[in-house]
Design a protein around this motif. Sequence first.
Motif, PDB file in Angstrom:
ATOM      1  N   SER A  76       4.622  36.011  44.808  1.00 28.62           N
ATOM      2  CA  SER A  76       5.646  35.010  44.514  1.00 28.62           C
ATOM      3  C   SER A  76       6.950  35.384  45.186  1.00 28.62           C
ATOM      4  O   SER A  76       7.287  36.570  45.306  1.00 28.62           O
ATOM      5  CB  SER A  76       5.855  34.860  43.000  1.00 28.62           C
ATOM      6  N   VAL A  77       7.661  34.379  45.650  1.00 25.32           N
ATOM      7  CA  VAL A  77       8.982  34.554  46.261  1.00 25.32           C
ATOM      8  C   VAL A  77       9.959  33.696  45.476  1.00 25.32           C
ATOM      9  O   VAL A  77       9.790  32.472  45.387  1.00 25.32           O
ATOM     10  CB  VAL A  77       8.989  34.154  47.745  1.00 25.32           C
ATOM     11  N   ILE A  78      10.965  34.328  44.909  1.00 26.10           N
ATOM     12  CA  ILE A  78      11.945  33.646  44.072  1.00 26.10           C
ATOM     13  C   ILE A  78      13.228  33.455  44.869  1.00 26.10           C
ATOM     14  O   ILE A  78      13.762  34.410  45.431  1.00 26.10           O
ATOM     15  CB  ILE A  78      12.240  34.466  42.801  1.00 26.10           C
ATOM     16  N   GLY A  79      13.701  32.209  44.938  1.00 24.73           N
ATOM     17  CA  GLY A  79      14.977  31.963  45.592  1.00 24.73           C
ATOM     18  C   GLY A  79      14.902  31.125  46.846  1.00 24.73           C
ATOM     19  O   GLY A  79      15.895  30.990  47.562  1.00 24.73           O
ATOM     20  N   VAL A  80      13.735  30.542  47.171  1.00 21.03           N
ATOM     21  CA  VAL A  80      13.613  29.621  48.302  1.00 21.03           C
ATOM     22  C   VAL A  80      13.022  28.316  47.807  1.00 21.03           C
ATOM     23  O   VAL A  80      12.408  28.254  46.736  1.00 21.03           O
ATOM     24  CB  VAL A  80      12.719  30.204  49.432  1.00 21.03           C
ATOM     25  N   ALA A  81      13.218  27.274  48.602  1.00 21.94           N
ATOM     26  CA  ALA A  81      12.735  25.958  48.215  1.00 21.94           C
ATOM     27  C   ALA A  81      11.213  25.946  48.128  1.00 21.94           C
ATOM     28  O   ALA A  81      10.520  26.538  48.953  1.00 21.94           O
ATOM     29  CB  ALA A  81      13.208  24.903  49.222  1.00 21.94           C
ATOM     30  N   ASP A  82      10.685  25.254  47.129  1.00 20.21           N
ATOM     31  CA  ASP A  82       9.238  25.195  46.928  1.00 20.21           C
ATOM     32  C   ASP A  82       8.515  24.592  48.130  1.00 20.21           C
ATOM     33  O   ASP A  82       7.379  24.953  48.428  1.00 20.21           O
ATOM     34  CB  ASP A  82       8.910  24.374  45.677  1.00 20.21           C
ATOM     35  N   ALA A  83       9.202  23.684  48.836  1.00 20.93           N
ATOM     36  CA  ALA A  83       8.556  22.982  49.947  1.00 20.93           C
ATOM     37  C   ALA A  83       8.137  23.932  51.057  1.00 20.93           C
ATOM     38  O   ALA A  83       7.152  23.686  51.759  1.00 20.93           O
ATOM     39  CB  ALA A  83       9.492  21.905  50.501  1.00 20.93           C
ATOM     40  N   SER A  84       8.871  25.021  51.236  1.00 26.23           N
ATOM     41  CA  SER A  84       8.570  25.949  52.331  1.00 26.23           C
ATOM     42  C   SER A  84       7.845  27.199  51.859  1.00 26.23           C
ATOM     43  O   SER A  84       7.496  28.057  52.669  1.00 26.23           O
ATOM     44  CB  SER A  84       9.870  26.363  53.040  1.00 26.23           C
ATOM     45  N   LEU A  85       7.593  27.314  50.541  1.00 27.15           N
ATOM     46  CA  LEU A  85       7.112  28.558  49.979  1.00 27.15           C
ATOM     47  C   LEU A  85       5.716  28.929  50.473  1.00 27.15           C
ATOM     48  O   LEU A  85       5.448  30.084  50.801  1.00 27.15           O
ATOM     49  CB  LEU A  85       7.119  28.461  48.450  1.00 27.15           C
ATOM     50  N   SER A  86       4.818  27.953  50.554  1.00 32.83           N
ATOM     51  CA  SER A  86       3.443  28.251  50.943  1.00 32.83           C
ATOM     52  C   SER A  86       3.373  28.831  52.350  1.00 32.83           C
ATOM     53  O   SER A  86       2.728  29.862  52.582  1.00 32.83           O
ATOM     54  CB  SER A  86       2.578  26.994  50.850  1.00 32.83           C
ATOM     55  N   ASP A  87       4.053  28.200  53.309  1.00 31.81           N
ATOM     56  CA  ASP A  87       4.051  28.703  54.679  1.00 31.81           C
ATOM     57  C   ASP A  87       4.707  30.074  54.774  1.00 31.81           C
ATOM     58  O   ASP A  87       4.248  30.947  55.524  1.00 31.81           O
ATOM     59  CB  ASP A  87       4.778  27.716  55.600  1.00 31.81           C
ATOM     60  N   LEU A  88       5.798  30.268  54.032  1.00 36.44           N
ATOM     61  CA  LEU A  88       6.502  31.545  54.070  1.00 36.44           C
ATOM     62  C   LEU A  88       5.605  32.670  53.565  1.00 36.44           C
ATOM     63  O   LEU A  88       5.499  33.725  54.193  1.00 36.44           O
ATOM     64  CB  LEU A  88       7.778  31.463  53.232  1.00 36.44           C
ATOM     65  N   ARG A  89       4.946  32.451  52.455  1.00 38.44           N
ATOM     66  CA  ARG A  89       4.071  33.495  51.904  1.00 38.44           C
ATOM     67  C   ARG A  89       2.915  33.804  52.857  1.00 38.44           C
ATOM     68  O   ARG A  89       2.545  34.975  53.034  1.00 38.44           O
ATOM     69  CB  ARG A  89       3.537  33.058  50.538  1.00 38.44           C
ATOM     70  N   TRP A  90       2.352  32.775  53.464  1.00 41.56           N
ATOM     71  CA  TRP A  90       1.241  33.004  54.388  1.00 41.56           C
ATOM     72  C   TRP A  90       1.707  33.813  55.601  1.00 41.56           C
ATOM     73  O   TRP A  90       1.028  34.747  56.033  1.00 41.56           O
ATOM     74  CB  TRP A  90       0.658  31.660  54.841  1.00 41.56           C
ATOM     75  N   THR A  91       2.872  33.454  56.160  1.00 40.01           N
ATOM     76  CA  THR A  91       3.394  34.173  57.321  1.00 40.01           C
ATOM     77  C   THR A  91       3.641  35.637  56.992  1.00 40.01           C
ATOM     78  O   THR A  91       3.287  36.535  57.770  1.00 40.01           O
ATOM     79  CB  THR A  91       4.711  33.524  57.802  1.00 40.01           C
ATOM     80  N   ILE A  92       4.231  35.903  55.835  1.00 33.88           N
ATOM     81  CA  ILE A  92       4.565  37.276  55.459  1.00 33.88           C
ATOM     82  C   ILE A  92       3.305  38.106  55.258  1.00 33.88           C
ATOM     83  O   ILE A  92       3.189  39.222  55.787  1.00 33.88           O
ATOM     84  CB  ILE A  92       5.437  37.281  54.188  1.00 33.88           C
TER      85      ILE A  92
END
Length: 251
Positions: A30-46
Motif C-alpha cells: 500500500s502507498v499512502i498519500g497519492v491519488a487512487d487513480a494512479s496507485l495501481s500503476d505506481l505499485r506495479w512499477t515499483i
Amino acid sequence: MYQVATANAVSNGHIIEAQAYLTPGLPYFSVIGVADASLSDLRWTIRAAVESAGLTWPACRVTVNLSPAAAPKNDADVAAAVATAVAAAIQGRPDRYAGTLIAGRLTPDGRIESDPGDWDRVAVAARRNIRHAIAAADVPNPDGMTIHTAATLADILATDPTADEPATIEFHEGDRIQTQYGPVIRIVRVTPKTIRYAIHETSPLTGRPVTITRRRVRRHVERIRYGRTVTVDTFTDGAFTYSAEEATPRH
C-alpha cells in the motif's frame, strides 16, 4: 520482522519524504498519500523495478507513507524515491538514503531516466538543506550539495550518498529524529549533551499517537536528515542525553 527506511523526492515544488515500512502480516503493498487513480500503476512499477534490481519482494505487508500527505504529488516524481526506500528496507539499511534526494523517472525494468525538471528539483532540495542527491544525469551542483549519478535502481542501491560525510552530528531546534523502531520525534530545545523532544506525528500504520520507551529506543536514535546514529546514555519522557557520536555502520 520490522524494517523502516526513507528517501526523498521533489514533486510540484514540495519535498516529499517516502517512508517504507515492512511489517508482519499478509503480503500486501500500500502507498499512502497519492491519488487512487494512479496507485495501481505506481505499485506495479515499483515492485517490478525492485525485482529488476535483483531483490526478492518480501512476503509481508509493505506500507509506504508519503509525507506531507496534503502536498500534491505526481506518481512519476516519487516512484524512484519510493522504490529506493522499499529496497533499502528490504536490505536492512534504514538510514542510508535518509536526507537524500532521488531524482529521475523510474521505469518498470529498473532504469532511472533523466527528466528536464531534475535541475529544478535539485535546486528545491538544496534550498531545503538537503545535502545529497542521486540523479540520472549530471545536474548543476549547488554549493554544499553532493550529487551522484545512477542509471538504474541497482546503481542507486550501490551508492552510499553520505560515505564521505564526517561523523560529527549537530542537533538543532526543529530537527526531526527517526528512532530505530519507527516513531519520529521533533527537537524542541538543545542544551549541551541534552536534547528535549516532542512526539512529531502519529504512527502511519495505526493512526494512533506514538509512545517511546527506553526499551524500544535500544540506546540509539537516528537522524532523518543526515543518516547518522548517536549513542544514548539516558532516555526519559521528553528528553535524552548522549555522549558518543558515530557514523552509522555501512552495509
